[in-house]
Scaffold this motif. Structure first.
Motif, PDB file in Angstrom:
ATOM      1  N   TRP A 128       0.824  -1.215   0.000  1.00  0.00           N
ATOM      2  CA  TRP A 128       0.000   0.000   0.000  1.00  0.00           C
ATOM      3  C   TRP A 128       0.854   1.260   0.000  1.00  0.00           C
ATOM      4  CZ3 TRP A 128       0.917   3.186   4.047  1.00  0.00           C
ATOM      5  CH2 TRP A 128       1.419   2.630   5.217  1.00  0.00           C
ATOM      6  N   ALA A 129       2.131   1.135   0.376  1.00  0.00           N
ATOM      7  CA  ALA A 129       3.018   2.298   0.405  1.00  0.00           C
ATOM      8  C   ALA A 129       3.924   2.337  -0.822  1.00  0.00           C
ATOM      9  CB  ALA A 129       3.860   2.277   1.673  1.00  0.00           C
ATOM     10  N   GLY A 130       3.619   1.530  -1.831  1.00  0.00           N
ATOM     11  CA  GLY A 130       4.407   1.534  -3.065  1.00  0.00           C
ATOM     12  C   GLY A 130       5.442   0.442  -3.127  1.00  0.00           C
ATOM     13  N   GLY A 131       5.358  -0.547  -2.256  1.00  0.00           N
ATOM     14  CA  GLY A 131       6.311  -1.651  -2.255  1.00  0.00           C
ATOM     15  C   GLY A 131       6.013  -2.659  -3.348  1.00  0.00           C
ATOM     16  N   LEU A 132       6.749  -3.758  -3.312  1.00  0.00           N
ATOM     17  CA  LEU A 132       6.578  -4.798  -4.320  1.00  0.00           C
ATOM     18  C   LEU A 132       5.211  -5.465  -4.197  1.00  0.00           C
ATOM     19  CD1 LEU A 132      10.040  -6.577  -4.089  1.00  0.00           C
ATOM     20  CD2 LEU A 132       9.200  -5.170  -5.962  1.00  0.00           C
TER      21      LEU A 132
END
Length: 96
Positions: A42-46
């Motif tokens: 949700w924070a732009g991770g994989l």
């Protein structure tokens, strides 16, 4: 005289700040790769279905599985992936 010393102090502070931020671009490459694996999606991770990184224990097994699927006949591969349309869903999507 007081105004010039204030300007000098502000200029020194800005110079120190900018030189400190310059070090941000030189973070160890290995450190950033390892940290990126732990950022939530949700924070732009994989994403959850991202392949393993090269050099890890799971990478070789992943590549063998990909090669096995590549060598399968297309009909079996589509059945395994659960596609009934033959992979043409994007081509037959209704136009807006």
């Amino acid at each position: 005289m007081r105004a010039s010393s204030l300007r000098l102090s502000v200029a020194a502070f800005v110079g120190l700040l900018l030189s400190g931020l310059g070090g941000c671009g030189t973070i160890n490459e290995k450190l950033t790769e390892g940290m990126a694996d732990h950022v939530p999606q949700w924070a732009g991770g994989l994403p959850a279905n991202a392949p393993p990184r090269p050099g890890t224990a799971k990478y070789e097994a992943y590549m063998k599985e990909q090669e096995r699927r590549r060598n399968m006949p297309a009909a079996e591969r589509e059945k395994l992936e659960g596609r009934a349309d033959g992979g043409t869903a994007a081509a037959t999507a209704p136009a807006r």
